[in-house]
Motif scaffolding. Structure first.
Motif, PDB file in Angstrom:
ATOM      1  N   SER A  40      10.030   1.782  -2.454  1.00 48.55           N
ATOM      2  CA  SER A  40      10.055   1.288  -1.082  1.00 48.55           C
ATOM      3  C   SER A  40       9.553   2.393  -0.166  1.00 48.55           C
ATOM      4  O   SER A  40       9.968   3.551  -0.291  1.00 48.55           O
ATOM      5  CB  SER A  40      11.479   0.871  -0.677  1.00 48.55           C
ATOM      6  N   LYS A  41       8.676   2.050   0.739  1.00 46.76           N
ATOM      7  CA  LYS A  41       8.112   3.045   1.667  1.00 46.76           C
ATOM      8  C   LYS A  41       9.227   3.690   2.485  1.00 46.76           C
ATOM      9  O   LYS A  41       9.999   3.000   3.147  1.00 46.76           O
ATOM     10  CB  LYS A  41       7.096   2.372   2.586  1.00 46.76           C
ATOM     11  N   ASN A  43      11.860   4.602   1.509  1.00 49.00           N
ATOM     12  CA  ASN A  43      13.138   4.099   0.985  1.00 49.00           C
ATOM     13  C   ASN A  43      13.935   3.303   2.015  1.00 49.00           C
ATOM     14  O   ASN A  43      15.171   3.313   2.031  1.00 49.00           O
ATOM     15  CB  ASN A  43      14.002   5.251   0.441  1.00 49.00           C
ATOM     16  N   VAL A  45      13.794  -0.090   2.230  1.00 51.67           N
ATOM     17  CA  VAL A  45      14.134  -1.398   1.631  1.00 51.67           C
ATOM     18  C   VAL A  45      14.315  -2.436   2.752  1.00 51.67           C
ATOM     19  O   VAL A  45      15.420  -2.872   3.051  1.00 51.67           O
ATOM     20  CB  VAL A  45      15.390  -1.321   0.747  1.00 51.67           C
ATOM     21  N   SER A  92      15.973  -2.608   9.202  1.00 56.77           N
ATOM     22  CA  SER A  92      16.282  -1.421   8.415  1.00 56.77           C
ATOM     23  C   SER A  92      16.922  -0.339   9.285  1.00 56.77           C
ATOM     24  O   SER A  92      16.515  -0.113  10.428  1.00 56.77           O
ATOM     25  CB  SER A  92      15.008  -0.856   7.776  1.00 56.77           C
ATOM     26  N   VAL A 125       6.419  -5.755   3.967  1.00 53.71           N
ATOM     27  CA  VAL A 125       7.700  -6.218   3.424  1.00 53.71           C
ATOM     28  C   VAL A 125       7.467  -7.147   2.235  1.00 53.71           C
ATOM     29  O   VAL A 125       8.128  -7.023   1.197  1.00 53.71           O
ATOM     30  CB  VAL A 125       8.521  -6.937   4.517  1.00 53.71           C
ATOM     31  N   GLU A 128       6.625  -5.321  -0.938  1.00 59.30           N
ATOM     32  CA  GLU A 128       7.805  -4.707  -1.552  1.00 59.30           C
ATOM     33  C   GLU A 128       8.670  -5.751  -2.255  1.00 59.30           C
ATOM     34  O   GLU A 128       9.214  -5.500  -3.337  1.00 59.30           O
ATOM     35  CB  GLU A 128       8.613  -3.953  -0.497  1.00 59.30           C
TER      36      GLU A 128
END
Length: 202
Positions: A40-41, A43, A45, A92, A125, A128
């Motif tokens: 995940s870029k 992290n 998520v 996020s 998104v 991912e």
């Protein structure tokens, strides 16, 4: 140990499931392993994963009735699938690195309450989510558990969203159905194009 090729060769789109279903602890273990491995870029998520199990028939019916698949398919796939896993938007929370970068002027739409549901933000998104679904599918196939994919989703309303454990206004982006396949017939009506139409070497 099962090879990667063997694992992915087992994958098939599944819409008809046996009444017998995998134990919940097995699905939990697979989800945990997937979460631990999925990239995940930064992290962040930036998606939420919701699991509807055998004890959630009402929620499954609500979800299925919101899909375009329900219009053309009367098999009640969602209702019959032991587990439905759906991915939705999630605001996020910036981790320490992202907070630092934001203080330096970097923009993170996934952490912006006004932008995390925008179409431009969701391009990343959805990539991912695809990686999560692929890893999850591989772990399932390794245990002979079948997975089906659904992106025939129709926009949910806020009142329906409350039944599906969604935060206000969040969007469902992708859906998996999980269990043991009850149909041994292979679908031969949908064929991939020739690889030369897709992959180009320069």
């Amino acid at each position: 140990m099962t090879s990667v090729l063997e694992v992915f060769s087992k994958r098939r789109q599944t819409k008809d499931f046996k009444s017998k279903f995998p134990e919940q602890k097995i699905i939990k273990q697979i989800i945990q392993k997937t979460f631990d491995l999925v990239p995940s870029k930064q992290n962040l998520v930036p998606y939420k994963v919701t699991v509807l199990g055998p004890d959630n028939p009402i929620e499954k019916d609500i979800l299925e009735n919101l899909t375009s698949a329900a219009i053309i398919d009367s098999r009640k796939v969602f209702h019959n699938a032991p587990y439905i896993i759906f991915f939705s938007t999630r605001l996020s929370k910036p981790n320490d690195l992202v907070q630092y970068l934001m203080s330096k002027g970097h923009l993170y739409p996934k952490c912006d309450v006004d932008r995390y549901k925008e179409d431009g933000t969701l391009l990343d998104v959805n990539i991912e989510i695809g990686m999560f679904a692929t890893i999850f599918t591989a772990f399932c196939n390794e245990k002979n558990i079948d997975v089906g994919y659904c992106s025939c989703y129709v926009k949910n309303t806020d009142d329906i969203g409350n039944y599906l454990f969604l935060d206000n206004g969040d969007k469902i982006l992708f859906i998996l159905y999980v269990g043991y396949n009850n149909n041994t017939r292979k679908n031969t009506s949908e064929q991939k194009p020739n690889i030369n139409e897709v992959v180009f070497w320069k």
